[in-house]
Write an enzyme that holds these catalytic residues in place. Sequence first.
Site, PDB file in Angstrom:
ATOM      1  N   GLU A  79     -18.293 -20.774   3.134  1.00 15.72           N
ATOM      2  CA  GLU A  79     -17.551 -21.286   4.487  1.00 15.72           C
ATOM      3  C   GLU A  79     -16.565 -22.454   4.328  1.00 15.72           C
ATOM      4  O   GLU A  79     -15.384 -22.119   4.421  1.00 15.72           O
ATOM      5  CB  GLU A  79     -18.664 -21.590   5.333  1.00 15.72           C
ATOM      6  CG  GLU A  79     -18.103 -21.805   6.674  1.00 15.72           C
ATOM      7  CD  GLU A  79     -18.739 -22.623   7.527  1.00 15.72           C
ATOM      8  OE1 GLU A  79     -18.191 -23.316   8.543  1.00 15.72           O
ATOM      9  OE2 GLU A  79     -20.070 -23.117   7.207  1.00 15.72           O
ATOM     10  N   ASP A  80     -16.874 -23.542   3.472  1.00 21.31           N
ATOM     11  CA  ASP A  80     -16.115 -24.654   3.406  1.00 21.31           C
ATOM     12  C   ASP A  80     -15.127 -24.907   2.165  1.00 21.31           C
ATOM     13  O   ASP A  80     -14.244 -25.367   2.227  1.00 21.31           O
ATOM     14  CB  ASP A  80     -17.228 -25.803   3.115  1.00 21.31           C
ATOM     15  CG  ASP A  80     -17.781 -26.122   4.688  1.00 21.31           C
ATOM     16  OD1 ASP A  80     -17.596 -25.440   5.467  1.00 21.31           O
ATOM     17  OD2 ASP A  80     -18.787 -26.989   4.711  1.00 21.31           O
TER      18      ASP A  80
END
Length: 721
Positions: A79-80
């Site tokens: 996600e990051d």
Amino acid sequence: MIRMSYFADLKDVLETYLEPDQVSDTERAYQVAECAHDGQMRSSGDPYITHPVAAANILAELHLDHQTIMAALMHDVIEDCDVTKQDLTEQFGETVADLVEGVSKLTLIDFQSKEQAQAENFRKMMMAMTQDIRVILIKLADRLHNMQTLGALRPDKRRRIARETLEIYAPIANRLGIHRIKEQLELLGFANMYPMRYRILKESVKKVRGHRKEVVEKVTKQLRERLKDTGLKCQVIGREKSLYSIYKKMRDKVGTFAEVMDIYAFRVITDSEDSCYRSLGQIHNLFKPIPGRFKDYIAIPKANGYQSLHTVLRSKSGLHLEVQIRTNLMDQMAENGVAAHWLYKTGNSTHHAETKAREWLQSLVELQQNVGDSIEFIENVKIDLYPDEVYLFTPKGKIIELPKGATPVDFAYAIHTDVGNTCIACKIDKQFSPLSTPLVNGRTVEIITAPGSRPNPAWLSYAVTGKARTNIRNFVKNMRHDEAVHLGRRLLEQSLKFSIEEIDEEKRQQITEVTRYPSFDDLLAGIGLGKIASALVAHRLTSDQEKTEEVAKKVESDEERSPLAIKGTEGLVIKYARCCQPIPGDPIMAYVSPGRGFNIHRDNCPNIQRAHKQNDHYVPVEWSDDLEGDFTTELRLHVFNQRGVLAQVTNIIANQEGNIINIDINELDGDVNILTFRVGVKNRVHLASIIKKLRVIPFVNKVYRYPDIQPKGHKRVENSR
Ligand SMILES: Nc1nc2c(ncn2[C@@H]2O[C@H](COP(=O)(O)OP(=O)(O)O)[C@@H](OP(=O)(O)OP(=O)(O)O)[C@H]2O)c(=O)[nH]1
């Protein structure tokens, strides 16, 4: 250069239960995560990597396998950071990559979104969980650590996350039987959602802990000795109830703080199922069991696999002793639920908790295949997650959600106001049933309506939802005269148990005069509108002739209508109005209430003044001299927001023998809180003595009785600085 410091402690734990090559794999996962999050910070100012490590630590305590630990360490990298699922598959294999992807999908879920989207997200989350239960375990660990570090966020954000934790994550942990995580989530959710209530409750519990210790030790000793004497091998523990469960008990009106604290909890851990039942027998011999409170969750485990015997006993001094009896294995299951699979590798794959969890997950898969849309799905899943609500179906399959205890009348109003207003009967699972039947989860309810029919004021005695009660009350208020007469006739006949045709003209006239209505029809309308109780009229009609005449004469001959002592009201129901909460010593007035009987108000209560202007169906009454017991009233204090305020105030009230029934706390501004106490007092003098003591506390700015109605010319009893 990779810094391994954050990994060191985790590694120590992993080495206690994983193989060396598995520990090396987790170390590789840590390195990827460390690299991916390099330079990223948490809101707290800590390096980002501390978060996945903490989540992995929570799972390591549960001895989750190395793949779960690896996925936990890397749960935010897709996600990051610029890491793809493909990269993870190549480096760590498909299982770990799937787990990371599963958790990443859940991270994208925003429960603040619109109903449909929210339901869709929830459905995805449930489905991700069914694919691999480890996904939700990682998510729970992730949430737990986020909750532990919420402090750095803005209060509104903290509250939003806390609410979501209480509404979604704690129930899921509970459904999977992971009590130790559920309890922590609830406590942190409570602390962040209601910081003030949390602080006060925590302080109050701390205060009483000292007194309780003695009782706990004494009872524990008694239990131990009794079980030892009978040769049973058991461990007896006096345990403290969680703050959130105390809060919930108080909130759900089970009792005041003092009442909840009268409950003492114990746990008996035995070596076998047989010992559980034998211990139960001994314990029931030692203390008196409270009927109806015994539950055998060993024979019939809870839906999450929880097993234990529950019983509640009464000690000689009247305390409630809540005892849970279970085997060692059951205890491990009770704490860890589905996670016990990893924690205790007993080789026995038929743990109740695990089997139940798998069954539940399987049922979710089936549900997913059968329901039309996400909203329907979420509603179905909620049945499992929120046992305090009931979920019911309309004949067309629409789900209606109602609080526990709701009846078909509530159901009818939940469908539509018109359905409620015209409902005359109902079928529950195709069987005709009374409209007052409390509804049970999963039932199909069919409401039968008749055009032109009207709500029955008697429904007010069992309808529980605000919507139903408001509508019934509104209807009663706006009823036309002829409808009111018709309804009044029905209600009176119900109370009389015979037709009003049997009442002769003379008796009708007498009762009309006694009750001071212009005509018998007006009296009936008064009954229909709830202004005069049918039971009261029926009582007068059926009591002996002489008495009725006597009452009639008395009323006629006495312009002022001499007051009745409350105690002399011939067994009629007496209620004290909540609007003004009279206590002995207050001048009072009785009004005949829809609730059948006298509703006692303070004579200067705005409600009775208004009623007085409209008509004069009220009776002046007086307190009798020999009244006993407590009367409820409200005290309001404006206090400076300081530590220990509540404890000091409650102490004073208790020392003055006021009985605290309820406390409400509202913020007036940043510095001042308004504390509202519902207290039981003997009379006005008693109340005044409490107010006097409260006045002198330095941080109390104002103290007054609420509502603040005073006879003209009187000064309010308060203290203003
Ligand atoms: N581990 C575990 N324990 C359970 C479960 N269900 C109930 N318990 C334990 O039993 C207590 C009573 O649960 P209830 O569900 O109200 O019991 P009842 O059926 O006997 O009325 C709970 O106390 P409480 O008041 O809810 O909280 P607390 O006293 O533990 O703080 C909790 O300690 C479960 O699924 N898992």
